[in-house]
Design a protein around this motif. Structure first.
Motif, short mmCIF file in Angstrom:
data_model
loop_
_atom_site.label_atom_id
_atom_site.label_comp_id
_atom_site.label_asym_id
_atom_site.label_seq_id
_atom_site.Cartn_x
_atom_site.Cartn_y
_atom_site.Cartn_z
N TYR A 1 0.70 -1.28 -0.03
CA TYR A 1 -0.03 -0.30 0.61
C TYR A 1 0.92 1.33 -0.32
CZ TYR A 1 -3.46 3.98 1.95
OH TYR A 1 -3.86 4.73 2.08
N PHE A 2 1.76 1.36 0.34
CA PHE A 2 2.65 2.25 0.94
C PHE A 2 3.38 2.19 -0.45
CE2 PHE A 2 1.74 1.75 5.33
CZ PHE A 2 1.01 3.18 5.77
N ASP A 3 4.00 1.44 -1.12
CA ASP A 3 4.27 1.99 -2.56
C ASP A 3 4.13 2.13 -3.35
OD1 ASP A 3 6.94 0.39 -0.39
OD2 ASP A 3 6.08 -1.15 -2.31
N ILE A 4 2.38 1.78 -3.65
CA ILE A 4 1.30 3.23 -4.26
C ILE A 4 1.11 3.83 -4.12
CG2 ILE A 4 -0.35 2.61 -5.59
CD1 ILE A 4 -0.71 -0.64 -5.12
N PHE A 5 1.08 4.18 -2.70
CA PHE A 5 0.41 5.82 -1.89
C PHE A 5 2.01 6.43 -0.94
CE2 PHE A 5 -3.75 3.44 -3.06
CZ PHE A 5 -4.05 4.14 -3.88
N SER A 6 2.10 7.46 -1.89
CA SER A 6 3.46 6.90 -1.05
C SER A 6 2.99 8.94 -0.02
CB SER A 6 4.19 8.80 -1.61
OG SER A 6 4.68 8.19 -3.48
N TYR A 7 3.67 8.10 1.53
CA TYR A 7 3.53 8.90 2.55
C TYR A 7 4.95 8.88 3.46
CZ TYR A 7 -0.89 7.37 3.43
OH TYR A 7 -2.81 7.06 3.48
N THR A 8 4.98 10.81 3.87
CA THR A 8 6.96 11.42 4.97
C THR A 8 6.41 10.16 5.81
OG1 THR A 8 6.23 13.24 3.79
CG2 THR A 8 7.28 13.35 5.22
N TRP A 9 7.36 9.45 6.36
CA TRP A 9 7.90 8.53 7.40
C TRP A 9 8.30 9.26 8.60
CZ3 TRP A 9 5.82 4.08 8.15
CH2 TRP A 9 5.28 3.89 7.39
N LEU A 10 7.93 9.79 9.52
CA LEU A 10 8.15 10.25 10.46
C LEU A 10 9.04 9.48 11.55
CD1 LEU A 10 5.23 12.97 11.34
CD2 LEU A 10 7.05 13.35 10.14
N ALA A 11 8.60 8.50 11.26
CA ALA A 11 9.38 7.21 12.68
C ALA A 11 8.85 5.84 12.03
CB ALA A 11 8.86 7.54 14.06
#
Length: 813
Positions: free
Chosen positions: A127-137
């Protein structure tokens, strides 16, 4: 030169205060309406526009065909994602997700407990490979393991308010009292408009530890809207090719889906930019937005803006004769036509600028007034939303040009020689007022269209809410049982407690209410000895009290009993006719086959009732009892209220107490059936609100313009009115003289708009299988209403002019 333009503009504004005020108010209303509509439309049309490679991201959805009728589901079967990963080419990445709402516990010294938390989803690294989120930790890698969870930053702060993001890693979050997870990552949630509002991401592998979810996700036949599937295609792939491969996968594992007997299933790719708007499938976890409604809003905004511009053009060109000498002198002194056009456009610009400033100040007020209709997510902030400022500037320029260009062109065309020799007619250069009359007709035609549309929509809503739907809907409460608490013994204990209440008339345990937005159906067959009749049969489950509570008429045969769990059923007259029985009672005793082994006997016939809103026709329907473990709704009929009207309130309180004693961990969520019927027409009620709002504004703007024209007309004919009064004309005759032309224009607009309105609303009414008639009085009310409104508006100025002292009128010459 600009300074000079400004001085002349201020002089003319002071000289014509009333007409300037009318222009400013009209433009302010039109522009503020356009700004609010822009905010709404812009908000919805910007959903999920920010994703990287968004044009290659799709959701896989399911289309069904039952007996030639299409049905849609935003979910897929649980087995499809693995098959796609292994057997379908042209897909760069694929990600299954499963949506849930859980109660959440955060163990620790200060334990946090939350009930019914929405937007929880099972997902993995894909899921995170398709939709790009900013990782805080942390990272998404651990989501491929059991019992891991990723939290959004705002949700993490709710769970662990005193910790830093890094310190949250490794902490425990417990879902539904049984799913114990470890925090493995914190992400920044999307700040842009999006339907992807998930904030708790439980590792997808954790589904295998839940018996019910594991069973659902291991089937090819079951489709669940919570089980959604997203894919990202390779740049070289095409949608048609992928859908063909999905069809082959389906037929490989479900060979009976070839479309025989009118039953067919297909998987389809839904583009990311379609998710927010497609009402067949709905959005991710909410209903979709109706795109035609947004287009309708845009049209209304343009109409209201056009009405305001028409006012300005009408009043400015009508004023032409009062500025002819000014124009003649300025031309004689050397002003060019271009300079005059610049002067008149600058005056329009100043009026429009003032209107825009007023409009911007009104927008927050309008948003507050219509908060029930406008999404709470629609915000107004000039500083943080530069696109609003840009739109306001565009409106300023466009409205100034549209409103001011034609009057400037007309006024600058006048010839100074004719003007100064008094050889100039006020109608010269204005096309003998044909444009002004045409614009007035257009104004009132738009206003009357809105009136007719409002009346038609309101009449259809009234018809839907007051029609006999085939069942009782008043004084009935239903409570849905949480799916994880389907213990038959607890259900019976609750029923016994409720039955003992003095305010309760009857209790039933069953499935869905008679009319709702959902449906359940089966492919069934009936064999009459000569042929086999196959059809799609919709069904409701209930015990013997189900039809008693809802007063569904039993026309023939007997009622069902709880002992009929697998053997008997009631059918409606529609299904009896489909089976070929002219007299529905002749169907009693016949057998209907649900598959090769399961069959039910028809033991009774009930009257037809609407299973959904009036948009849908009445379907073939069966009612039969099921095992208590699978009946998930309590239906409670309340006794009539006493004179004080407190019986129902008391009853609800007692039912809630009984609920809490049996289901202490679950919220008491009850619904009145008649209110849920009203909810089926939310979209129509929003349309009605929208039309009422547009009608009021359009009539008000049109009447402002009409009043302005009346003021100008009476001012121009002051001497004529005085002479007529001296010669014996009555007040009635003078009022008639001053009003006749404008009233004729209003009546002409009614004649023009009637057929247009009929065609438009007739098309809208085709969306209802059961609809009210298109009554003649709708047109009569609209015509009469706008006629008397126009007459009332004109009367303020015409009566004032008619009763004025003729001596003063003639002395002014």
């Amino acid at each position: 030169m600009i300074k000079n333009y400004f001085k002349i503009a201020l002089y003319n504004f002071r000289r014509h205060k009333l007409l300037t005020f009318i222009n400013v108010i009209g433009l302010s209303i039109g522009i503020s309406a356009s700004l609010v509509i822009f905010l709404i439309v812009y908000h919805d049309f910007t959903f999920d526009k920010f994703h990287k490679d968004k044009e290659r991201i799709y959701r896989v959805v399911t289309d069904y065909m039952f007996s030639g009728e299409p049905f849609y589901n935003k979910g897929v079967t649980g087995r499809l994602p693995d098959a796609v990963k292994n057997e379908v080419t042209g897909i760069e990445n694929s990600a299954p997700v499963y949506l849930q709402n859980y109660k959440v516990n955060i163990p620790g010294p200060s334990e946090i407990k939350l009930k019914n938390v929405d937007d929880i989803v099972y997902a993995d690294k894909r899921y995170f490979d398709i939709f790009s989120y900013t990782w805080l930790a942390g990272s998404a890698t651990a989501l491929n393991q059991l019992n891991q969870v990723v939290l959004s930053a705002d949700q993490a702060k709710k769970y662990f308010p005193a910790l830093s993001y890094q310190d949250m890693l490794g902490k425990q979050v417990v879902y539904d009292d049984s799913i114990r997870t470890t925090v493995c990552g914190i992400i920044e949630p999307f700040t842009e408009n999006t339907d992807f509002k998930f904030h708790d991401f439980i590792s997808y592998a954790t589904i295998q530890t839940n018996k019910n979810l594991k069973e659902q996700q291991s089937q090819w036949a079951a489709t669940n809207g919570s089980s959604q599937f997203f894919v990202k295609l390779t740049p070289a792939s095409n949608v048609t090719g992928i859908e063909q491969q999905l069809r082959k996968v389906l037929l490989k594992y479900q060979p009976d889906q070839k479309g025989k007997d009118g039953y067919k299933t297909n998987f389809r790719l839904q583009a990311l930019n379609d998710i927010h708007f497609n009402e067949n499938y709905h959005a991710i976890s909410t209903e979709a937005v109706n795109k035609p409604t947004l287009y309708g809003l845009m049209v209304i905004g343009l109409f209201l803006l056009a009405l305001a511009c028409i006012n300005f053009i009408n009043l400015t060109t009508a004023q032409a004769s009062q500025r002819t000498k000014e124009i003649g002198i300025r031309k004689t002194m050397g002003s060019t036509r271009l300079q005059l056009i610049g002067q008149f456009l600058s005056e329009t610009f100043f009026v429009t600028l003032l209107a825009v400033i007023i409009s911007v100040a009104l927008v927050p007020v309008v948003l507050k007034l219509f908060s029930g209709f406008i999404s709470a997510e629609v915000k107004f902030n000039l500083l943080s939303q530069p696109v609003i400022l840009l739109f306001a500037l565009v409106l300023l320029v466009v409205v100034s040009f549209i409103s001011g260009f034609y009057p400037a062109l007309v006024l600058s065309r006048y010839q100074p020689v004719k003007i100064l020799k008094n050889q100039f007619s006020a109608t010269e250069g204005t096309g003998r007022s044909w444009l002004r009359k045409s614009l007035t007709v257009t104004q009132f035609a738009i206003a009357q269209f809105f009136i007719i549309a409002t009346l038609v929509v309101s009449k259809q809503i009234y018809y839907a809410l007051h029609k006999d739907l085939g069942f009782k809907k008043e004084a009935i409460v239903y409570i849905n049982i949480p799916w994880k608490n389907q213990d038959a013994h607890l259900k019976q204990v609750f029923i016994n407690k409720i039955k003992s209440l003095s305010q309760v008339e009857l209790v039933s345990l069953g499935g869905d209410v008679p009319s709702s937005g959902g449906w359940s159906s089966n492919d069934v067959s009936y064999r009459d000895g000569k042929k086999e009749i196959k059809t799609e049969l919709y069904h409701k489950s209930g015990d013997e009290n189900y039809i008693k509570i809802y007063q569904i008429k039993l026309l023939a045969g007997r009622n069902i009993k709880q002992s009929d769990t697998s053997s008997a059923m009631l059918i409606n007259t529609t299904y009896a006719h489909i089976l070929g029985f002219t007299n529905p009672a002749d169907a009693i005793g016949k057998l209907v086959f649900f598959d090769k082994t399961q069959k039910r006997e028809i033991v009774g016939i009930v009257g037809d009732f609407h299973q959904a809103s009036l948009h849908a026709p009445i379907k073939p329907m069966a009612i039969y009892p099921e095992d208590m473990r699978y009946q998930g709704t309590f239906h409670i009929a309340l006794k009539p209220q006493n004179a004080g009207g407190n019986d129902w309130k008391t009853a609800i309180a007692k039912v809630q107490a009984a609920w809490k004693s049996i289901y202490p961990d679950d919220d008491f969520d009850y619904h009145f059936f008649d209110e849920s019927i009203i909810g089926l027409y939310n979209k129509e009620q929003h349309i009605s609100q929208l039309l009422s709002w547009a009608t009021g504004l359009s009539v008000f703007i049109s009447c402002l313009g009409l009043f302005g024209l009346a003021v100008f007309t009476t001012n121009q004919r002051t001497k004529e009115i005085g002479v007529r009064k001296v010669l014996g004309a009555s007040v009635t005759q003078i009022v008639t003289l001053l009003s006749t032309e404008l009233v004729y224009l209003v009546m002409l607009s009614f004649v023009i708009i009637c057929p247009v309105s009929w065609l438009a609303m007739h098309k809208w009414m085709q969306g209802f299988a059961d609809r009210t008639s298109f009554s003649w009085w709708i047109f009569a009310i609209s015509g009469a209403g706008i006629f008397f409104t126009a007459l009332f508006t004109l009367s303020f100025q015409t009566i004032k002019a008619a009763i004025a002292n003729p001596v003063k009128s003639l002395r002014s010459e």
